[in-house]
Design an enzyme around this catalytic site. Structure first.
Site, short mmCIF file in Angstrom:
data_model
loop_
_atom_site.label_atom_id
_atom_site.label_comp_id
_atom_site.label_asym_id
_atom_site.label_seq_id
_atom_site.Cartn_x
_atom_site.Cartn_y
_atom_site.Cartn_z
N ASP A 62 0.02 1.89 11.26
CA ASP A 62 1.26 2.54 10.84
C ASP A 62 1.09 3.08 9.42
O ASP A 62 0.10 2.77 8.75
CB ASP A 62 2.47 1.60 10.96
CG ASP A 62 2.42 0.42 9.99
OD1 ASP A 62 1.31 0.05 9.55
OD2 ASP A 62 3.48 -0.14 9.69
N TYR A 64 1.28 3.96 5.36
CA TYR A 64 1.42 3.19 4.13
C TYR A 64 2.91 3.15 3.77
O TYR A 64 3.64 4.12 3.95
CB TYR A 64 0.65 3.85 2.99
CG TYR A 64 -0.85 3.90 3.22
CD1 TYR A 64 -1.61 2.73 3.25
CD2 TYR A 64 -1.51 5.12 3.38
CE1 TYR A 64 -2.99 2.78 3.45
CE2 TYR A 64 -2.89 5.17 3.56
CZ TYR A 64 -3.62 4.00 3.59
OH TYR A 64 -4.97 4.05 3.78
N PHE A 75 -4.85 6.41 7.48
CA PHE A 75 -5.76 6.03 6.39
C PHE A 75 -5.66 6.95 5.17
O PHE A 75 -6.25 6.66 4.13
CB PHE A 75 -7.22 5.94 6.86
CG PHE A 75 -7.47 4.83 7.84
CD1 PHE A 75 -7.61 3.52 7.41
CD2 PHE A 75 -7.55 5.09 9.20
CE1 PHE A 75 -7.83 2.49 8.31
CE2 PHE A 75 -7.76 4.07 10.11
CZ PHE A 75 -7.91 2.76 9.67
N HIS A 184 -12.22 -3.83 11.14
CA HIS A 184 -11.40 -2.94 10.31
C HIS A 184 -12.04 -2.79 8.92
O HIS A 184 -12.68 -3.71 8.42
CB HIS A 184 -9.99 -3.53 10.19
CG HIS A 184 -8.97 -2.58 9.70
ND1 HIS A 184 -8.77 -2.34 8.35
CD2 HIS A 184 -8.07 -1.80 10.36
CE1 HIS A 184 -7.79 -1.45 8.21
NE2 HIS A 184 -7.35 -1.10 9.41
#
Length: 219
Positions: A62, A64, A75, A184
């Site tokens: 989702d 920031y 990202f 991740h």
């Protein structure tokens, strides 16, 4: 809604009563709370990377949730915003993989224009409340986008970083496509398989082998 071929691909969604009811909820959130990204950038990933131009998909969770950070690409952050730790690690792996010196900005618009669909599974978030719009209704919509891309004749690379992104693997059933998965890039997990995974060179090698122009990751 989008202004490119995604409108046709998603026409059944735009015209469904279910999506209309859901989007009314999203609009109420924007009217009553501070929600990111800016409302006109909710679908920025689709606007910048058309269906026809999509060569690579990088799945995020989702947006920031800090002020001025999110702008609709997974990202990625707006120009002038401090580069988040996960993106710093993505840049480190990019340098170690392809020798590309990290950019001074965390804005990944250049990647999007190269054909990298930077798709968050959840497209909105309340300020300072991570994952606050989980289960609001975005996941069926973005899962549908992945399913549509799965039917594409031209091979695509799906990059799945972390367990959340890996959970989308079941939607990718077309053997023409390549799935690249690892831990991740977060500082909590990057040393558990993300560093050294070489996703960028693997992606470009696959595209070249399929007679598709590779991604210029320096953009």
């Amino acid at each position: 809604m989008i202004g490119n071929d995604w409108d046709e691909k998603l026409n059944i969604i735009w015209n469904s009563e279910g999506f209309k009811r859901f989007y009314h909820i999203v609009e109420n959130e924007y009217n009553n709370k501070i929600i990111f990204p800016p409302k006109d950038r909710i679908f920025e990933a689709l606007k910048l990377t058309s269906y026809a131009n999509t060569k690579v998909v990088i799945v995020g969770q989702d947006p920031y949730h800090g002020e001025g950070e999110a702008h609709g690409l997974s990202f990625s952050v707006m120009d002038g915003v401090k580069i988040p730790p996960s993106l710093q690690n993505i840049y480190k792996e990019l340098y170690n993989d392809l020798g590309i010196i990290p950019k001074k900005t965390g804005n990944l618009t250049g990647w999007a224009k190269e054909g990298v669909l930077l798709l968050n599974s959840i497209l909105t978030v309340e300020k300072d409340k991570a994952s606050s719009h989980k289960n609001l209704g975005w996941e069926p919509f973005t899962d549908y986008i992945i399913k549509v891309l799965n039917t594409k004749e031209e091979p695509i690379v799906f990059i799945l970083w972390g367990n959340f992104a890996k959970s989308k693997k079941s939607l990718i059933t077309n053997s023409k496509h390549l799935i690249i998965e690892s831990s991740h890039p977060s500082p909590f997990s990057a040393y558990n398989g993300f560093f050294g995974s070489k996703p960028f060179s693997k992606t470009n090698n696959f595209l070249i082998n399929n007679n598709i122009k590779p991604i210029d990751w320096s953009k």
